[in-house]
Structure formats: structure tokens, C-alpha cells
Enzyme design. Structure first.
Site, PDB file in Angstrom:
ATOM      1  N   GLU A  84      -2.322  13.642   4.686  1.00 55.91           N
ATOM      2  CA  GLU A  84      -0.861  13.822   4.651  1.00 55.91           C
ATOM      3  C   GLU A  84      -0.352  13.949   6.097  1.00 55.91           C
ATOM      4  O   GLU A  84      -1.043  14.524   6.952  1.00 55.91           O
ATOM      5  CB  GLU A  84      -0.606  15.146   3.886  1.00 55.91           C
ATOM      6  CG  GLU A  84       0.823  15.588   3.767  1.00 55.91           C
ATOM      7  CD  GLU A  84       0.909  16.939   3.007  1.00 55.91           C
ATOM      8  OE1 GLU A  84      -0.131  17.629   2.828  1.00 55.91           O
ATOM      9  OE2 GLU A  84       2.025  17.291   2.588  1.00 55.91           O
ATOM     10  N   CYS A 140      -1.293  15.925  -1.408  1.00 57.97           N
ATOM     11  CA  CYS A 140      -1.636  17.341  -1.340  1.00 57.97           C
ATOM     12  C   CYS A 140      -1.274  18.141  -2.593  1.00 57.97           C
ATOM     13  O   CYS A 140      -1.932  18.018  -3.609  1.00 57.97           O
ATOM     14  CB  CYS A 140      -1.057  17.957  -0.072  1.00 57.97           C
ATOM     15  SG  CYS A 140      -2.051  19.369   0.470  1.00 57.97           S
ATOM     16  N   LYS A 166       6.126  12.365  -1.971  1.00 57.61           N
ATOM     17  CA  LYS A 166       5.478  13.543  -2.571  1.00 57.61           C
ATOM     18  C   LYS A 166       6.372  14.204  -3.626  1.00 57.61           C
ATOM     19  O   LYS A 166       7.495  14.623  -3.327  1.00 57.61           O
ATOM     20  CB  LYS A 166       5.142  14.545  -1.460  1.00 57.61           C
ATOM     21  CG  LYS A 166       4.358  15.764  -1.905  1.00 57.61           C
ATOM     22  CD  LYS A 166       4.005  16.633  -0.681  1.00 57.61           C
ATOM     23  CE  LYS A 166       3.102  17.792  -1.014  1.00 57.61           C
ATOM     24  NZ  LYS A 166       2.706  18.550   0.197  1.00 57.61           N
TER      25      LYS A 166
HETATM   26  C1  ACM Z   1       0.270  21.008   0.892  1.00 59.65           C
HETATM   27  O1  ACM Z   1       0.831  20.494  -0.080  1.00 59.65           O
HETATM   28  N1  ACM Z   1       0.326  20.451   2.100  1.00 59.65           N
HETATM   29  C2  ACM Z   1      -0.500  22.245   0.742  1.00 59.65           C
END
Ligand code: ACM
Length: 262
Positions: free
Chosen positions: A38, A140, A107
Site C-alpha cells: 500500500e 490492507c 480502498k
Molecule cells: C492499514 O489499513 N494500513 C492498516
């Protein structure tokens, strides 16, 4: 398909130098798909949208460099980046194909203070076929919601390219069970080391990992260090959803009894 998962530590804000270093590390990779963490080349711990604005100026250059790499090596590349779209920021990952095409995933589940700076993703989950393998993207904290990986499995993903900047210690263990429950490969490209910005500091957990549809850890990185871990992906394995002679992990679901909202 041969895949590589790059565990990498970018220096906060140093996008140009981070891309140069990542290209150097990747130079000898001879597989079909390379997955980075990420926010792979900008760092993670931003304190303001002005900081995001500055690093996002390098997005076009970053995508161009990896398009060149992808086309030269006939290798798809996936990495996280701070996408700016219509004056808003998304915590996104991009999949670059050797013909120059790009697919962006935003995301869905933002973690902690990310909510101050980024919009929740609006692309939803999707899979893209490359060289006969269905690749799904996740970022993530998406791991924390079982619906994310289940949705990708229902969409036909053979492998979930999971770009991460993990700070909690649970994901690598949980992904063993997510792989089993969905009979899917999960490739978590995590970062390692610390980001420090003013008073704030975050430590990332490394241990990037690839799990198989039967929940075996087929490659794992140490806690620290820039490293590429590799594995072979067999889509016939991930498309066989039978757990035993009587159970199929997708066909045996009972959606009539599941609640989709509170
Ligand atoms: C995250 O979502 N970077 C912990």
C-alpha cells in the site's frame, strides 16, 4: 503463473528515490506478476492533505516508470498510491498490464486516521484476467472484513493481490484461514520499518506472505528488509472449491440465512 511479492520500506515523501530503488530491486525478477505494498513509494504517515498533494504530483511519473517495466518484462505490476481524483484523495492500488492498460482499485475500508485524509473507495471489488489467472485487488484493512475476500472469491479471483501497510499483528495469521475459507491464494505485500512525521510514528510489521487455497504458507518474508518472495500460482487449484467429497466452500453457502445489513 509465477508471482513476486515485494516487501519494501519507502522513505516518507521521497517518491522519486523510492521508485528508483524499487526498480533496482525488481530488475532481476522474471515472473508474471509483481505486487508491492500500500502507498508503496510515498510512505504512509501523512499529517495533512497538503502533504498528500505534494506526493501525488509524482503519481504520473511513477505509473509511467512501471508501465515501461511491465512492457519490457511482460509482467503485470500492482502497487498502492495516493490517487487524486476530482480534488479528492483515495488510498488506491493500480494494476498495470504490459500493454499499458491500468485498472484502479480504491480502498474500501479505511483504517484509523486515514479517514481524515482519504475518501472511502467507490470502485468496489473486481477481478482482472491476466495470462489465464483471475487477479483481485484489495488493500490492507480490507482484510479485516471477511466480506472483502469472500466477494473477490465469488467474483472468481484465483489470487488476491493484497497491498498492505499493516500495523496490527493479526492479518498474516487470519489470511491462512481466509485462504482456506475461500480456497484462494492471498499475496500480502507488506511494508516494514517506521514512518516518522512530526510527533507521530508508526511501525509496520513486515512478514509479507503468500498463502495457498489450502492455507499453506508458500512464501514468507522476515519482519524487516526489502525482499521479493516468490511462488507459483495454479488456477486449477483455486478453482476447485471442494473441501472434501461433500463440501464446496462456495456452493454450500446459505445466503438466505445471511444478513447483508444491520
Ligand atoms: C492499514 O489499513 N494500513 C492498516
Amino acid at each position: 503463473m509465477k508471482i513476486g511479492v515485494v516487501q519494501f520500506k519507502p522513505e516518507l515523501f521521497q517518491a522519486k528515490e523510492n521508485v528508483r530503488k524499487a526498480l533496482e530491486i525488481s530488475n532481476n525478477f522474471d515472473g508474471d506478476l509483481l505486487i508491492f505494498p500500500e502507498l508503496a513509494f510515498t510512505g504512509y504517515l501523512f499529517n495533512s492533505s497538503d502533504e498528500l498533494e505534494k506526493v501525488s504530483e509524482y503519481n504520473a511519473m511513477t505509473i509511467e516508470k512501471w508501465q515501461e517495466f511491465s512492457s519490457e518484462k511482460d509482467c503485470a505490476v500492482i502497487f498502492g498510491y495516493p490517487e487524486k481524483f476530482m480534488k479528492k484523495f483515495y488510498n488506491s492500488s493500480v494494476m498495470i498490464l504490459p500493454n499499458g492498460a491500468i485498472k484502479v482499485y480504491r480502498k474500501t475500508h479505511l483504517f484509523s486516521e486515514e479517514k481524515r485524509l482519504f475518501q472511502s473507495g467507490n470502485t468496489g471489488f473486481f477481478v482482472e484476467n491476466f495470462k489465464g489467472v483471475n487477479i483481485g485487488l484489495a488493500i490492507c484493512f480490507d482484510w479485516f472484513f471477511p466480506e472483502s475476500f469472500r466477494t473477490l472469491a465469488l467474483l472468481g479471483a484465483d489470487i488476491i493481490a493484497h497491498s498492505a501497510n499493516l500495523v496490527m499483528p493479526y492479518c498474516q495469521g487470519a489470511n491462512i484461514y481466509s485462504s482456506i475459507q475461500n480456497r484462494v491464494y492471498i499475496a500480502t505485500a507488506n511494508r516494514w520499518g517506521k514512518d516518522k512525521n512530526d510527533e507521530k510514528e508508526l511501525c509496520f510489521t513486515g512478514e509479507s506472505q503468500i498463502t495457498s487455497p489450502s492455507g499453506e504458507i508458500i512464501a514468507k518474508a522476515p519482519k524487516d528488509g526489502n525482499i521479493i518472495i516468490e511462488a507459483d500460482i495454479d488456477p486449477m487449484f483455486s478453482r476447485d472449491k471442494r473441501l472434501n467429497a461433500f463440501n464446496d466452500v462456495l456452493k454450500d453457502r446459505k445466503p438466505n440465512f445471511y444478513r447483508l445489513s444491520q
